[in-house]
Write a protein that holds these residues in place. Sequence first.
Motif, PDB file in Angstrom:
ATOM      1  N   ARG A 122      11.997  46.803  23.025  1.00 54.08           N
ATOM      2  CA  ARG A 122      10.943  46.828  23.969  1.00 54.08           C
ATOM      3  C   ARG A 122      10.888  47.705  25.192  1.00 54.08           C
ATOM      4  O   ARG A 122       9.908  48.246  25.522  1.00 54.08           O
ATOM      5  CB  ARG A 122      11.008  45.423  24.809  1.00 54.08           C
ATOM      6  CG  ARG A 122      10.772  44.293  24.020  1.00 54.08           C
ATOM      7  CD  ARG A 122       9.479  44.165  22.877  1.00 54.08           C
ATOM      8  NE  ARG A 122       9.598  42.920  21.944  1.00 54.08           N
ATOM      9  CZ  ARG A 122       8.692  42.967  21.182  1.00 54.08           C
ATOM     10  NH1 ARG A 122       7.708  43.854  21.202  1.00 54.08           N
ATOM     11  NH2 ARG A 122       8.607  41.918  20.381  1.00 54.08           N
ATOM     12  N   ASN A 174       1.414  42.553  13.708  1.00 56.77           N
ATOM     13  CA  ASN A 174       1.892  42.520  14.975  1.00 56.77           C
ATOM     14  C   ASN A 174       1.256  41.508  15.912  1.00 56.77           C
ATOM     15  O   ASN A 174       1.575  41.345  16.947  1.00 56.77           O
ATOM     16  CB  ASN A 174       2.063  43.619  15.709  1.00 56.77           C
ATOM     17  CG  ASN A 174       3.541  43.916  16.495  1.00 56.77           C
ATOM     18  OD1 ASN A 174       3.851  45.221  16.694  1.00 56.77           O
ATOM     19  ND2 ASN A 174       4.105  42.880  16.579  1.00 56.77           N
ATOM     20  N   ASP A 229       6.076  47.841  16.966  1.00 60.77           N
ATOM     21  CA  ASP A 229       7.527  47.399  16.990  1.00 60.77           C
ATOM     22  C   ASP A 229       8.264  47.974  15.902  1.00 60.77           C
ATOM     23  O   ASP A 229       8.295  47.860  14.541  1.00 60.77           O
ATOM     24  CB  ASP A 229       7.432  45.928  16.622  1.00 60.77           C
ATOM     25  CG  ASP A 229       8.769  45.187  16.542  1.00 60.77           C
ATOM     26  OD1 ASP A 229      10.043  45.930  16.555  1.00 60.77           O
ATOM     27  OD2 ASP A 229       8.917  44.034  16.589  1.00 60.77           O
TER      28      ASP A 229
END
Length: 850
Positions: free
Chosen positions: A22, A163, A638
């Motif tokens: 992240r 996602n 991601d």
Amino acid sequence: MVILSNKQSTGESLSVFHQDHRTKRKQDHHQRRQRPSTSTSNRFLLWTTTIAIIMNSMQLAYSFSSRTIARTATKTNGLLSLASRSTRHNQFFQTNALSSSSYDVIVIGGGHAGSEAATAAARTGARTLLVTQNKSTLGELSCNPSIGGIGKGHLVREIDALNGVMGEVADASGIHFRMLNRRKGPAVRGPRAQMDRDLYKDNMQHLLLNTEDNGMENLEIMEASADDLLLDEGEGIESLAPMADPADVNGGEEMEGGGEDGERVRLEKAKALSSAKANVSNRRARIRGVVAIDTKTKERIEIEATTVVLTTGTFLRGVLMIGHDRYSGGRHLRDSEEVEPPSVGLALTLERFGFPLGRLKTGTPARLDGRTIDWDACNIQPSERPAQPFSHIRQSRGEEPPLAAVGRLIDCYQTATNEETHKLVMEYAHLLPQYDGMDGKGNGPRYCPSIYKKVERFAERKSHNSFLEPEGLNTDIVYPNGMSGPYPEEIQLKIFQSMKGLEKAEIVRPGYDVEYDFVNPQALTHTLEAKSIAGLYLAGQICGTTGYEEAGAQGIIAGANAGRAAGAAYRGEKAPVPFVLGRDEAYIGVLIDDLVTKGTTEPYRMFTSRAEYRISLRQDNADLRLTKKGAEYGLVTDPERLAAVDMRQSLISENVDRLRNFKLFVTDWADRGSNDLMGGASAYKPGRQGQKKSADEVLGMPNVSLKMVEQIMADVFDEEQKEKQSTADGESSSESDSGAKMNPTPTSVYDTVEASIKYKSYVVRQEKDIESWRRAQGAKIPPSIIYEHALMPTFSKEEIEKLDQFRPSTFAEASQISGITPQSLVYLYHHVMRLNKESNKKKREEIAAV
């Protein structure tokens, strides 16, 4: 991303999702948000001057409401500037301390469509605001406490591949998992999971409200009711957040790859999209923002944005009903008689701009007290183990959903109605509500009907199943699936107590229906943008669909396109290419294409039968089909998700190659195969004994599984290893079994490897059927054709009814009828061709007889 577990049952939270990657996403978002600041003083001066001119020219008093001004003012220079609303704009943002005075995207509604739209827009880098009446209802499962199912499970897997958030939250909250249609082919299998309603809501709220932890710090949430839209009006007005016209994209490379196939797909999509140029003539306004009512202060506030996504669910002029009682509302708050107010202002604005509005209804059954149910009298429905997750990342790791992994699963149960139940249902039918739609009968979901509709429509049936589904790990409330019916509460109780196991059941709260406005989705393009108002996107039940999964699927497409268009406009970049999925790419593409091309006259539900490419569009390969495309369009950010796709593709290739390269004589396959499945006696026919077959060829045979084939491969491998060891040592070694072993196909790719081989020939046949259907578009359908189930046994009751009602004269017309599946169109084509041959033969015989 951290998702909560059931703290009360486990004593601690389970960390469900990874967080390491992240940091990079936060940095990327921060860089994208470093945009030049824009001066608003000149805009406010212009708006103030413009509204003064408008008010003076119309001699309007300043005390008129902003909505009155918006609806009565005349155009100035071809535009209607709603500047009167902006005079209070700075004050609002100063007093409410939001981080910016305008947004790229405003999402109205915090349900399943709204959650996916808001997070999708945020992932594209757009400054996004989610407006909801109450933060505490974000992620609420308003009706049934389950996610997925036949067709619906495919949508959840596709949302996750892009996602989206539904699959991850469902995994973290699931307490009962099953793969529906497991005995059938892989194409029609659908994952379904029972949710803990509290956990699902808590997990979704944790994800949405802790945006910095989840890499979406550009997403904000505000408690308010959206009352109206801020618009600039004008015929053919330019969009503030345009999309590139697909017809202007040079070559097929940018959208679909190069070559003839890329060009063909590009042209098909360009035509289907109802291009931006074509929509200019339909456009009457463009989005400027939203007028909202603050939930706490009741202050009327205005928020600027270049795009808005409406996901109003059942709130658009919603009316709740129990018996003959009617009262305004979008839904009841859970465990309360309190209702959430409907959205009336938005409905009036849509009506004023000529949106084709209709009325639909849906219902939720009464909730039962599980302590009053005789569970021993019902049939148990245990959860499957191992439980299959919705999340592709979790699947790639070989993990079960978290509560399944720690053994915190429940059982569901099955009961059924009976003749006494049906008698009560019909006896008290006069106490059911009078609806606005369908001459008082109401226009509800065909495939999730009320118990009254079931009994009325299938009068010959003596019972209908009902599944008793506990709503969580820490509650006694039970959801009786399939038993909605808004009778007065005392009648609902009589109906339930007539059923086996429910003789002493008590109602915790009665079931009710809600009737609401929807927009015929033919008013939208394939991006889900409205044709008449630039920058306005619609998603969810407002588009005529039913179900959490259908709503989420639309939300991710609407949010992605709104975010991409508005973000590019803010940054001064060229208009982006629309993010559109074709019917050959995803069930999401089938869903949206059905809606915007055919429209719908009743709540639309996804089924695998609606997809002509369903053999290729399986739930097991959603990530392989969509994740990299999502990354190209900025939706998938991601790194682990992208790495998981690469790993799966590599594993699939390795295991398919292994099957292709392993060969045995057909007689060996026959001898080793059980139950005569791998050739049997036919392998010993003259001339066949010396032939060999590869493992993938054998796997392509009916009723042969990958497990069977790999067991034979493993046995042969072990035999060869023992022989090598014996040769090396001069005698058989007892240590030989501890040597090398052939590992079976990993569970993370097992279904995909098996399906890709077994369906290889069917895919070729699928292409031939579709091509023959394309050539038949202009063929005539005889006006005398009889539509009966006896003549067309594969057709659903809905298809027979609609074909008989509309009587299409060509196959092109038949293909535009909502609810007619591609498979049925192909069947109808062959049926008509057969009738024509018989008719021609009869004519020739008559001529010969003369």
